[in-house]
Design a protein around this motif. Structure first.
Motif, short mmCIF file in Angstrom:
data_model
loop_
_atom_site.label_atom_id
_atom_site.label_comp_id
_atom_site.label_asym_id
_atom_site.label_seq_id
_atom_site.Cartn_x
_atom_site.Cartn_y
_atom_site.Cartn_z
N THR A 190 30.77 22.04 27.53
CA THR A 190 29.95 21.24 26.66
C THR A 190 29.84 19.63 27.24
N VAL A 191 30.95 19.34 28.10
CA VAL A 191 30.79 18.08 28.77
C VAL A 191 29.64 18.08 30.04
N LEU A 192 29.61 19.31 30.57
CA LEU A 192 28.79 19.64 31.68
C LEU A 192 27.16 19.57 31.12
N VAL A 193 27.12 20.49 29.85
CA VAL A 193 25.73 20.64 29.50
C VAL A 193 25.25 19.50 28.95
N ALA A 194 26.15 18.65 28.07
CA ALA A 194 25.51 17.46 27.58
C ALA A 194 25.27 16.27 28.41
N THR A 195 26.03 16.38 29.66
CA THR A 195 25.67 15.35 30.71
C THR A 195 24.22 15.72 31.29
N ALA A 196 24.44 17.12 31.80
CA ALA A 196 23.21 17.60 32.29
C ALA A 196 21.74 17.27 31.60
N LEU A 197 21.78 17.56 30.17
CA LEU A 197 20.72 17.26 29.31
C LEU A 197 20.41 16.05 29.23
N PHE A 198 21.29 15.07 29.32
CA PHE A 198 20.77 13.51 29.01
C PHE A 198 20.06 13.26 30.40
N PHE A 199 20.64 13.58 31.58
CA PHE A 199 20.00 13.33 32.93
C PHE A 199 18.66 13.95 32.91
N VAL A 200 18.56 15.29 32.37
CA VAL A 200 17.34 15.93 32.56
C VAL A 200 16.32 15.13 31.67
N GLY A 201 16.75 14.76 30.51
CA GLY A 201 15.88 13.88 29.74
C GLY A 201 15.24 12.56 30.16
N ALA A 202 16.29 11.93 31.00
CA ALA A 202 15.86 10.51 31.69
C ALA A 202 15.09 10.85 32.75
N VAL A 203 15.39 11.90 33.47
CA VAL A 203 14.26 12.18 34.52
C VAL A 203 12.92 12.57 34.14
N PHE A 204 13.01 13.35 33.38
CA PHE A 204 11.47 13.72 32.54
C PHE A 204 10.91 12.60 32.20
N CYS A 205 11.44 11.69 31.55
CA CYS A 205 10.96 10.05 30.98
C CYS A 205 10.51 9.64 32.23
N TYR A 206 11.21 9.43 33.33
CA TYR A 206 10.74 8.66 34.54
C TYR A 206 9.46 9.43 35.16
N PHE A 207 9.38 10.38 35.16
CA PHE A 207 8.34 11.07 36.25
C PHE A 207 7.06 11.41 35.12
N ILE A 208 7.26 11.59 33.77
CA ILE A 208 6.26 12.28 32.93
C ILE A 208 5.81 10.87 31.90
N ILE A 209 6.85 10.57 31.12
CA ILE A 209 6.56 9.68 30.19
C ILE A 209 6.10 8.26 30.47
N ILE A 210 7.07 7.65 31.31
CA ILE A 210 6.80 6.38 31.83
C ILE A 210 5.24 5.87 32.54
N PRO A 211 4.84 6.90 33.30
CA PRO A 211 3.56 6.35 33.75
C PRO A 211 2.50 6.47 32.95
N ALA A 212 2.45 7.81 31.96
CA ALA A 212 1.62 7.76 30.82
C ALA A 212 1.55 6.53 29.91
N ALA A 213 2.89 6.37 29.56
CA ALA A 213 3.03 5.18 28.38
C ALA A 213 2.62 3.78 28.91
N PHE A 214 2.89 3.53 30.20
CA PHE A 214 2.45 2.04 30.68
C PHE A 214 0.91 2.15 30.95
N GLU A 215 0.46 3.22 31.33
CA GLU A 215 -1.04 3.24 31.58
C GLU A 215 -1.71 2.96 30.23
N TRP A 216 -1.35 3.34 29.10
CA TRP A 216 -1.86 3.18 27.87
C TRP A 216 -1.71 2.04 27.40
N LEU A 217 -0.46 1.25 27.54
CA LEU A 217 0.06 -0.03 27.04
C LEU A 217 -0.81 -1.22 28.00
N ILE A 218 -0.58 -0.91 29.27
CA ILE A 218 -1.35 -1.98 30.03
C ILE A 218 -3.05 -1.90 29.93
N GLY A 219 -3.40 -0.56 29.46
CA GLY A 219 -4.73 -0.49 29.09
C GLY A 219 -5.24 -1.37 27.80
#
Length: 263
Positions: free
Chosen positions: A109-138
């Protein structure tokens, strides 16, 4: 991981809790000191996905701003990096109250919970942040000249990454709720319309920006994780309990184990 006895006097329990909280605090303090000196590298990593939209010139508006930004980033990153240790110590405190058959699920449970958290953070870093800031800055550029204040931009990024990290824990929550029959699989599947609406509201609540791009991507990610978690849950429940387990008619994940112990 040292585990205390299941039965101890109240003062011994409090002493055990204090010891584990001390370990958590010391871990975060040490990690904060290390990350403070590493903040130039951390800032460079965090600003890299948004530079195409805001340029590479960032500003700090106060004399103490540099220290405040570095210290704030160090604390946040240290707390995130110390998540495995925090979970470890909390579970170790409650572990003596669990049955031996239940304890074997703690480490996964600890391993899976930790892995899921960091997968979510990495997904956000590469996919969400560029798209979000492109829209916000626009949106900002349409009415004014954006002034890239470092603390504001970095805090927004960190909040987004933490939000996505937490949201990616959804499969684990759904899995345990279903296999323990706290909420049977059939109830999850039958109430899908309400759950989809609830996830949309949650997605809007945990995204700190006003970007519909971020909201829709978060919602799509949560829906995908939810359906994947239900599929995995169905496989596990049917394998252990048969199709009758999907309606919650049995005791749950440890039903067979408890029967074996009694026998």
């Amino acid at each position: 991981m040292p585990i205390g006895p299941a039965r101890m006097p109240l003062m011994d329990h409090l002493g055990e809790l204090r010891r584990r909280l001390t370990i958590v605090v010391v871990t975060i303090v040490v990690a904060t000191i290390v990350m403070y000196f590493a903040t130039p590298t951390v800032i460079s990593l965090l600003t890299d996905p948004i530079i195409p939209f805001v340029g590479d010139d960032f500003y700090i508006g106060t004399a103490l701003g540099g220290f405040s930004v570095r210290f704030g980033i160090a604390v946040k990153v240290a707390a995130v990096m110390a998540t495995p240790m925090i979970l470890w110590q909390l579970l170790a405190f409650f572990l003596p109250a669990l049955k031996p058959k239940e304890r074997r699920w703690v480490v996964p449970t600890v391993l899976v919970a930790t892995a899921l958290f960091f997968v979510g953070a990495v997904f956000c870093y590469f996919i969400i942040i560029p798209a979000a800031f492109e829209w916000l800055i626009g949106e900002t550029s349409a009415i004014a000249t954006p002034l890239a204040m470092l603390d504001d931009y970095i805090n927004t990024e960190i909040l987004l990454m933490i939000g996505f990290g937490v949201s990616f824990e959804l499969p684990l929550i759904v899995f345990y709720l279903a296999v323990f029959h706290i909420v049977p699989y059939a109830s999850f599947r039958g109430a899908w319309r309400y759950i989809y609406v609830i996830m949309l509201v949650v997605s809007a609540s945990i995204t700190p920006d006003a970007s519909p791009v971020t909201l829709l991507l978060m919602y799509a990610a949560m829906l995908s994780l939810y359906e994947i978690s239900l599929a995995v849950t169905r496989i596990v429940v049917v394998a252990r309990e048969g199709k009758a387990g999907l309606t919650g008619s049995r005791l749950g994940l440890f039903a067979d184990d408890d029967e074996d112990e009694e026998a």
